[in-house]
Design a protein around this motif. Structure first.
Motif, PDB file in Angstrom:
ATOM      1  N   GLY A  59       0.810  -1.216   0.000  1.00  0.00           N
ATOM      2  CA  GLY A  59       0.000   0.000   0.000  1.00  0.00           C
ATOM      3  C   GLY A  59       0.839   1.260   0.000  1.00  0.00           C
ATOM      4  N   VAL A  60       1.936   1.239   0.769  1.00  0.00           N
ATOM      5  CA  VAL A  60       2.842   2.393   0.813  1.00  0.00           C
ATOM      6  C   VAL A  60       3.483   2.619  -0.551  1.00  0.00           C
ATOM      7  CG1 VAL A  60       4.986   3.302   1.793  1.00  0.00           C
ATOM      8  CG2 VAL A  60       3.340   2.157   3.275  1.00  0.00           C
ATOM      9  N   VAL A  61       4.001   1.536  -1.127  1.00  0.00           N
ATOM     10  CA  VAL A  61       4.686   1.619  -2.427  1.00  0.00           C
ATOM     11  C   VAL A  61       3.732   2.107  -3.510  1.00  0.00           C
ATOM     12  CG1 VAL A  61       5.795   0.252  -4.239  1.00  0.00           C
ATOM     13  CG2 VAL A  61       6.426  -0.112  -1.841  1.00  0.00           C
ATOM     14  N   MET A  62       2.521   1.567  -3.523  1.00  0.00           N
ATOM     15  CA  MET A  62       1.545   1.950  -4.537  1.00  0.00           C
ATOM     16  C   MET A  62       1.195   3.439  -4.430  1.00  0.00           C
ATOM     17  SD  MET A  62      -1.986  -0.015  -5.363  1.00  0.00           S
ATOM     18  CE  MET A  62      -3.264   0.723  -6.372  1.00  0.00           C
ATOM     19  N   ALA A  63       0.956   3.918  -3.209  1.00  0.00           N
ATOM     20  CA  ALA A  63       0.607   5.332  -3.012  1.00  0.00           C
ATOM     21  C   ALA A  63       1.770   6.247  -3.381  1.00  0.00           C
ATOM     22  CB  ALA A  63       0.193   5.568  -1.563  1.00  0.00           C
ATOM     23  N   ASP A  65       4.329   5.658  -5.369  1.00  0.00           N
ATOM     24  CA  ASP A  65       4.574   5.620  -6.815  1.00  0.00           C
ATOM     25  C   ASP A  65       3.575   6.498  -7.566  1.00  0.00           C
ATOM     26  OD1 ASP A  65       6.696   3.932  -6.497  1.00  0.00           O
ATOM     27  OD2 ASP A  65       5.709   2.140  -7.263  1.00  0.00           O
ATOM     28  N   GLU A  66       2.312   6.428  -7.173  1.00  0.00           N
ATOM     29  CA  GLU A  66       1.287   7.263  -7.814  1.00  0.00           C
ATOM     30  C   GLU A  66       1.606   8.747  -7.637  1.00  0.00           C
ATOM     31  OE1 GLU A  66      -2.624   6.319  -6.454  1.00  0.00           O
ATOM     32  OE2 GLU A  66      -2.578   4.270  -7.247  1.00  0.00           O
ATOM     33  N   ILE A  67       2.024   9.108  -6.436  1.00  0.00           N
ATOM     34  CA  ILE A  67       2.345  10.508  -6.143  1.00  0.00           C
ATOM     35  C   ILE A  67       3.528  10.972  -6.984  1.00  0.00           C
ATOM     36  CG2 ILE A  67       3.253  12.052  -4.351  1.00  0.00           C
ATOM     37  CD1 ILE A  67       1.540  10.286  -2.356  1.00  0.00           C
ATOM     38  N   ASN A  68       4.576  10.163  -7.043  1.00  0.00           N
ATOM     39  CA  ASN A  68       5.779  10.558  -7.788  1.00  0.00           C
ATOM     40  C   ASN A  68       5.555  10.565  -9.295  1.00  0.00           C
ATOM     41  OD1 ASN A  68       7.469  11.116  -5.604  1.00  0.00           O
ATOM     42  ND2 ASN A  68       7.996   8.960  -5.333  1.00  0.00           N
ATOM     43  N   GLY A  75       6.690  19.988  -6.126  1.00  0.00           N
ATOM     44  CA  GLY A  75       7.827  19.962  -7.046  1.00  0.00           C
ATOM     45  C   GLY A  75       8.975  19.085  -6.580  1.00  0.00           C
ATOM     46  N   LYS A  76       8.759  18.298  -5.524  1.00  0.00           N
ATOM     47  CA  LYS A  76       9.805  17.424  -4.994  1.00  0.00           C
ATOM     48  C   LYS A  76       9.353  15.968  -5.033  1.00  0.00           C
ATOM     49  CE  LYS A  76      11.543  20.848  -1.645  1.00  0.00           C
ATOM     50  NZ  LYS A  76      11.876  21.058  -0.215  1.00  0.00           N
ATOM     51  N   LYS A  77      10.323  15.068  -5.062  1.00  0.00           N
ATOM     52  CA  LYS A  77      10.022  13.641  -5.021  1.00  0.00           C
ATOM     53  C   LYS A  77       9.690  13.234  -3.592  1.00  0.00           C
ATOM     54  CE  LYS A  77      12.095   9.062  -5.660  1.00  0.00           C
ATOM     55  NZ  LYS A  77      13.324   8.304  -5.953  1.00  0.00           N
ATOM     56  N   LEU A  78       8.683  12.358  -3.447  1.00  0.00           N
ATOM     57  CA  LEU A  78       8.384  11.768  -2.149  1.00  0.00           C
ATOM     58  C   LEU A  78       9.334  10.594  -1.929  1.00  0.00           C
ATOM     59  CD1 LEU A  78       6.626  11.399   0.396  1.00  0.00           C
ATOM     60  CD2 LEU A  78       5.076  10.013  -0.995  1.00  0.00           C
ATOM     61  N   ASN A  79      10.122  10.671  -0.893  1.00  0.00           N
ATOM     62  CA  ASN A  79      11.117   9.642  -0.585  1.00  0.00           C
ATOM     63  C   ASN A  79      10.678   8.873   0.662  1.00  0.00           C
ATOM     64  OD1 ASN A  79      13.610   8.173  -0.505  1.00  0.00           O
ATOM     65  ND2 ASN A  79      14.323   9.576   1.088  1.00  0.00           N
ATOM     66  N   ILE A  80      10.408   7.575   0.491  1.00  0.00           N
ATOM     67  CA  ILE A  80       9.975   6.733   1.608  1.00  0.00           C
ATOM     68  C   ILE A  80      11.189   6.027   2.204  1.00  0.00           C
ATOM     69  CG2 ILE A  80       8.552   4.792   2.320  1.00  0.00           C
ATOM     70  CD1 ILE A  80       6.870   7.162   1.506  1.00  0.00           C
ATOM     71  N   VAL A  81      11.348   6.160   3.520  1.00  0.00           N
ATOM     72  CA  VAL A  81      12.444   5.512   4.236  1.00  0.00           C
ATOM     73  C   VAL A  81      11.854   4.375   5.078  1.00  0.00           C
ATOM     74  CG1 VAL A  81      14.377   5.838   5.826  1.00  0.00           C
ATOM     75  CG2 VAL A  81      13.637   7.738   4.358  1.00  0.00           C
ATOM     76  N   GLU A 301      -6.349  -1.595  -9.584  1.00  0.00           N
ATOM     77  CA  GLU A 301      -4.917  -1.361  -9.803  1.00  0.00           C
ATOM     78  C   GLU A 301      -4.062  -2.215  -8.869  1.00  0.00           C
ATOM     79  OE1 GLU A 301      -4.207   2.839  -9.667  1.00  0.00           O
ATOM     80  OE2 GLU A 301      -5.317   3.218 -11.534  1.00  0.00           O
ATOM     81  N   TYR A 302      -4.535  -2.418  -7.654  1.00  0.00           N
ATOM     82  CA  TYR A 302      -3.803  -3.266  -6.709  1.00  0.00           C
ATOM     83  C   TYR A 302      -3.765  -4.712  -7.221  1.00  0.00           C
ATOM     84  CZ  TYR A 302      -2.146  -5.116  -2.233  1.00  0.00           C
ATOM     85  OH  TYR A 302      -1.397  -5.726  -1.251  1.00  0.00           O
ATOM     86  N   LYS A 303      -4.919  -5.206  -7.681  1.00  0.00           N
ATOM     87  CA  LYS A 303      -4.969  -6.579  -8.219  1.00  0.00           C
ATOM     88  C   LYS A 303      -4.041  -6.731  -9.415  1.00  0.00           C
ATOM     89  CE  LYS A 303      -9.439  -7.093  -8.839  1.00  0.00           C
ATOM     90  NZ  LYS A 303     -10.722  -7.712  -9.230  1.00  0.00           N
ATOM     91  N   ASN A 304      -4.040  -5.751 -10.298  1.00  0.00           N
ATOM     92  CA  ASN A 304      -3.177  -5.821 -11.478  1.00  0.00           C
ATOM     93  C   ASN A 304      -1.702  -5.820 -11.109  1.00  0.00           C
ATOM     94  OD1 ASN A 304      -5.349  -5.857 -13.237  1.00  0.00           O
ATOM     95  ND2 ASN A 304      -5.402  -3.637 -13.496  1.00  0.00           N
TER      96      ASN A 304
END
Length: 399
Positions: A59-63, A65-68, A75-81, A301-304
């Protein structure tokens, strides 16, 4: 002499408090400056990555990725740590200290276990980081009313009220409770007993467990076999939860068993086997409900992407990241105090689980508590209409 010592002590305390406030204020200012100048917006995610609830990461990765892919945030990349707390208090506090020292970090999301979440929450608040608790249900979370702490799921009191209301509707008058001896189990059992008492439903036995091994559960079950009760509650998680269900059923105890959200995970039915039949589990998300366009899109989209339906944990993670992103957009900044103010200003912000807004303690309003029951080796989601008849008429058969 005594007056002089007392005066010196009071002066020392005053200076210490003043220094502490000045230090926190200075660190907060440094964090704001670092966040503003950072080339990315940095958000920590803390979760037991190898647990039965690991779909949270999807769920974190999907959200993110959609944002980026849509241009990022401001104007900045969302960086997940990502950090793995391994369901350990010590590990959770080490991560909290690490994130507190990272002045470019604006928020932290996740926190699976109440016994980890409660002690680390003060560290995040003191560090000036927005903390979004997606899962831990202990009502003690944010008892000190920090403006930076939020919870996007119902708490144990909400869950207990939902379950007790159903028990009352079923006409049951006597209940037994078994729970894991930690913050989650204790707060859930306490809330459940309180709600049952309000409805004049007696708790004939209440027992905790620590290791969750067969001999420990045997003591609980031997006692239960001597008692009369209409229903049982279990507040715990894997791997001991499925074992408890199996042992209870093998002992010939056929009363309905109601479980907290700790048993809400994909592998429960496989682990409990045929003895899972008729078990009622608390959930916060129904992947078969496509009542909104946004939810339908998320599920498809999650299923795919992952080849399976999303569950509660993946949906909670997705919503938390998306809600945080929306607050950052509205604030026009990733500075925590501005993000916090924007979070608190949200009104009916649509997510895939609920429409989000928060009270003065950062508790989510409009929460949804969904129940599902195992029938024919599959989970069937129950609506409030006809739920009592469905549970009463379930025909439990084992080989």
């Amino acid at each position: 002499m005594k007056n002089k010592i007392c005066y010196c002590f009071c002066l020392l305390m005053a200076l210490s408090l003043a220094y502490g406030c000045e230090f926190e204020s200075g660190r907060s200012a440094r964090r704001e400056k670092k966040i503003d100048s950072s080339p990315s917006i940095n958000v920590g995610v803390v979760w037991p990555l190898e647990s039965n609830y690991k779909s949270f990461v999807n769920g974190v990765v999907m959200a993110s990725d959609e944002i980026n892919l849509s241009g990022g945030l401001l104007g900045k990349k969302l960086n997940i740590v990502f950090r793995d707390d391994e369901s350990s208090v010590t590990r959770g506090m080490t991560i909290a200290d690490e994130f507190a020292a990272n002045l470019e970090l604006c928020a932290a999301v996740g926190f699976c276990n109440s016994y980890v979440t409660i002690p680390v929450s003060k560290i995040y608040s003191d560090a000036g980081i927005v903390m979004i608790n997606t899962t831990s249900v202990d009502p003690a979370y944010n008892s000190f009313k920090s403006p930076l702490l939020f919870r996007t799921a119902p708490n144990a009191n909400d869950i207990a009220a939902r379950l007790a209301g159903l028990i009352d509707k079923l006409g049951y008058k006597k209940a037994a409770i078994c729970y894991v001896n930690d913050d989650y189990g204790l707060c859930s059992a306490n809330a459940c007993e309180d709600e049952l008492n309000k409805l004049s439903i007696s708790v004939v036995d209440r027992r905790s467990y620590s290791s969750g091994n067969a001999s420990e559960f045997k003591q609980v079950i031997d006692c239960w076999k001597l008692l009369k009760f209409d229903c049982a509650f279990f507040f715990g998680g894997p791997p001991e939860g499925p074992q408890f269900i199996r042992l209870v059923r093998r002992a010939g105890i056929l009363t309905p068993i109601f479980c907290g959200d700790g048993m809400n995970y994909h592998e429960f039915i496989n682990q409990a086997g045929e003895y899972s039949e008729g078990t009622i589990v608390t959930s916060f998300f129904n992947p078969l409900d496509i009542s909104s366009r946004k939810k339908s899109k998320f599920i498809d989209e999650y299923k795919n992407r992952f080849g399976m339906l999303p569950d509660t944990y993946s949906a909670q993670a997705y919503d938390a990241v998306k809600i945080l992103a929306e607050a950052i957009k509205r604030a026009g900044s990733a500075v925590p105090k501005k993000v916090s103010a924007a979070m608190r200003a949200l009104k009916n912000e649509e997510g895939v689980i609920a429409n989000y807004e928060f009270d003065e303690k950062g508790e989510v309003l409009n929460e949804k508590i969904i129940l599902k029951i195992v029938i024919d080796n599959k989970f069937k989601y129950i609506g409030s209409t006809g739920e009592a008849d469905l549970i009463k008429n379930i025909d439990i058969k084992w080989k």
